[in-house]
Scaffold this motif. Structure first.
Motif, PDB file in Angstrom:
ATOM      1  N   VAL A 334      12.468  18.458 -13.370  1.00  0.00           N
ATOM      2  CA  VAL A 334      11.341  17.696 -12.823  1.00  0.00           C
ATOM      3  C   VAL A 334      10.455  17.231 -13.979  1.00  0.00           C
ATOM      4  O   VAL A 334      10.103  18.043 -14.848  1.00  0.00           O
ATOM      5  N   PRO A 335      10.090  15.949 -14.034  1.00  0.00           N
ATOM      6  CA  PRO A 335       9.231  15.485 -15.134  1.00  0.00           C
ATOM      7  C   PRO A 335       7.792  15.979 -14.998  1.00  0.00           C
ATOM      8  O   PRO A 335       7.081  15.593 -14.072  1.00  0.00           O
ATOM      9  N   VAL A 336       7.351  16.827 -15.928  1.00  0.00           N
ATOM     10  CA  VAL A 336       5.993  17.383 -15.924  1.00  0.00           C
ATOM     11  C   VAL A 336       5.341  17.176 -17.282  1.00  0.00           C
ATOM     12  O   VAL A 336       6.021  17.030 -18.290  1.00  0.00           O
ATOM     13  N   MET A 337       4.010  17.198 -17.289  1.00  0.00           N
ATOM     14  CA  MET A 337       3.277  17.086 -18.544  1.00  0.00           C
ATOM     15  C   MET A 337       3.476  18.362 -19.363  1.00  0.00           C
ATOM     16  O   MET A 337       3.435  19.460 -18.830  1.00  0.00           O
ATOM     17  N   GLN A 338       3.674  18.169 -20.679  1.00  0.00           N
ATOM     18  CA  GLN A 338       3.921  19.306 -21.575  1.00  0.00           C
ATOM     19  C   GLN A 338       2.955  19.306 -22.751  1.00  0.00           C
ATOM     20  O   GLN A 338       2.614  18.232 -23.234  1.00  0.00           O
ATOM     21  N   PRO A 339       2.591  20.483 -23.250  1.00  0.00           N
ATOM     22  CA  PRO A 339       2.847  21.779 -22.637  1.00  0.00           C
ATOM     23  C   PRO A 339       1.933  21.978 -21.425  1.00  0.00           C
ATOM     24  O   PRO A 339       1.109  21.110 -21.128  1.00  0.00           O
ATOM     25  N   ALA A 340       2.073  23.116 -20.749  1.00  0.00           N
ATOM     26  CA  ALA A 340       1.230  23.410 -19.596  1.00  0.00           C
ATOM     27  C   ALA A 340      -0.232  23.418 -20.019  1.00  0.00           C
ATOM     28  O   ALA A 340      -0.568  23.883 -21.104  1.00  0.00           O
TER      29      ALA A 340
END
Ligand SMILES: *Cc1c(COP(=O)(O)O)cnc(C)c1O
Length: 458
Positions: A334-340
């Protein structure tokens, strides 16, 4: 032991509300595909915001009863004042009813026509208050902060090279103040490094420019410094916090974030003459300087919360729970912003729903899909929120199409987070079934709160 546990046990619980998929489809349609128009008791897991939604501790509830509601000179104020002084090192503390009230007062004084307020990234209420004063808000975020999928330890840093150029071009005398937002809420909850705070501070001091911290998530930012910045691993969080504030002339704060309170905020600073101007305005808009729009019991709850938020078991759990969900989603592609970040997980809706063009609001479509699939409420941070109209009906899109899942503090457990991951992964698997949206009705400003939309049938 590897498992990081919730560092609390539960004494009082409140129900969450289960609905069927059919019911949710109907509710979503009735709410015109806008999460702000859904009633909260139709939501199972509410990740709309981390603001004012924290669970207070038993000590905070006990402190409420200690609240002294005297109009002037309440001991609750003096306890609040001393706590903020000890944590920040700022001698002057002015309570306000929430963060934006502190901003309204401060930028009403430091802003005005012809002035610039520069920042890593201004939060939307901060920018609104700056612009309302007639001044211009300028974001000078470091380049890595603008790319969601590129990991870097301090994506909230201000670009000091750009700041130097800006000061040279506009003149230091036209800069009302520099504001560092820690962590950077609008930019993915990413932290600012101590080195960056120090460098910005030196630069500002050299040019006689005031530096204020927008301190809403000061403890989360300090914990990231402890984890990621050379030389801070063995320092206690309160010491890191104190150093962070030591480089600034003052701060604005929303106690609805890193103070576990349901309402409240404050302004703090060194300068007595600036404080006098602020207090004069405070009396008109908020109240007498020893309560500033708050009840004595709120001041007590904030004072207790400000101390609890710096406990390292709490911060470890807090940062880890965001990182845990981010990692699960990344594993599933799933495309997520990195890092948290510190308080929220951000989905990259443009990549998630790549078949939906930007002018059909992929972020808002994803928000609807998550609600329909699992009763999860999130918020679009993309072209519905920040898009502009070019005058002939065409959308000028936002820089990114994100969906934010913001976690209330101390509210949800690991099984809730596992459930959220499951729902997102299921929606990702069936993403080709999600359709774009069109706007039926919108307000001229801040349209995302009230806009009415409908799906575009293929
Ligand atoms: C929430 C927030 C504010 C405004 O605070 P309110 O209490 O909502 O008025 C300002 N800056 C940042 C970074 C915030 O997250």
């Amino acid at each position: 032991m590897n498992t990081i546990i919730e560092p609390f046990r539960i004494k009082s619980v409140e129900p969450i509300y289960f609905t069927t998929r059919e019911q949710r489809s109907e509710i979503l349609k009735k709410a015109f595909y806008n999460p702000f128009l859904i009633h909260s008791n139709d939501v199972l897991i509410d990740l709309l915001t981390d603001s004012g939604t924290s669970a207070m501790s038993s000590n905070q509830w006990a402190a409420l009863m200690q609240g002294d509601e005297s109009y002037a000179g309440s001991p609750s104020f003096f306890r609040f004042e001393k706590t903020v002084q000890d944590i920040t090192g700022f001698p002057i503390v002015i309570p306000t009813h929430q963060g934006r009230a502190a901003e309204k007062i401060l930028f009403g004084i430091l802003g005005g026509k012809g002035k610039y307020l520069v920042s890593n990234t201004l939060f939307d209420t901060t920018r609104a208050n700056i612009e309302f004063s007639g001044a211009e808000g300028v974001d000078l975020l470091c380049p890595e902060g603008k790319i969601p999928t590129v990991p870097a330890p301090f994506k909230g840093n201000l670009d000091t090279e750009q700041l130097r150029t800006f000061i040279r071009e506009k003149g230091a005398e036209n800069i009302g103040a520099c504001i560092l937002t820690v962590t950077n809420n609008s930019g993915g909850g990413q932290p600012v490094s101590m080195a960056n705070v120090r460098e910005v501070s030196t630069l500002c001091a050299h040019h006689g420019i005031l530096l204020f911290i927008d301190a809403c998530r000061f403890a989360e930012n300090a914990y990231f410094i402890k984890l990621r910045e050379e030389g801070y691993q063995d320092k206690p969080v309160p010491e890191i916090v104190r150093e962070l504030f030591s480089y600034a002339n003052g701060c604005t704060m929303s106690a609805k974030k890193d103070a576990f309170a349901n309402i409240g905020g404050f302004l703090a600073m060194h300068d007595e003459s600036l404080a006098t101007l602020c207090r004069n305005m405070l009396i008109i808009t908020e109240g007498f300087p020893t309560y500033g729009g708050l009840a004595g019991r709120d001041l007590e709850a904030i004072a207790t919360g400000l101390q609890e938020v710096m406990e390292e078991h709490y911060l470890q759990y807090r940062i880890r729970s965001i990182e845990y969900l981010t990692a699960k989603l990344m594993e599933a592609g799933v495309p997520v912003m990195q890092p948290a970040g510190g308080h929220a997980v951000y989905l990259d809706a443009r990549a998630f729903l790549s078949h939906i063009p930007v002018h059909q609001y992929p972020g808002q479509a994803l928000v609807g899909a998550l609600y329909e699939a699992g009763g999860i409420r999130s918020v679009e941070i993309g072209s519905l929120m920040f898009g502009k109209n070019d005058g002939s009906g065409n959308l000028i899109p936002a820089q990114m199409e994100l969906v934010r899942l913001a976690f209330p503090r101390r509210v949800y457990t690991q099984s809730h987070v596992d459930y959220v991951a499951e729902v997102i992964i299921e929606v990702f698997a069936g993403r080709s079934q999600v359709h774009g949206l069109e706007i039926l009705e919108e307000a001229p400003m801040l349209r995302h709160f009230t806009a009415k939309l409908q799906p575009i049938q293929p």
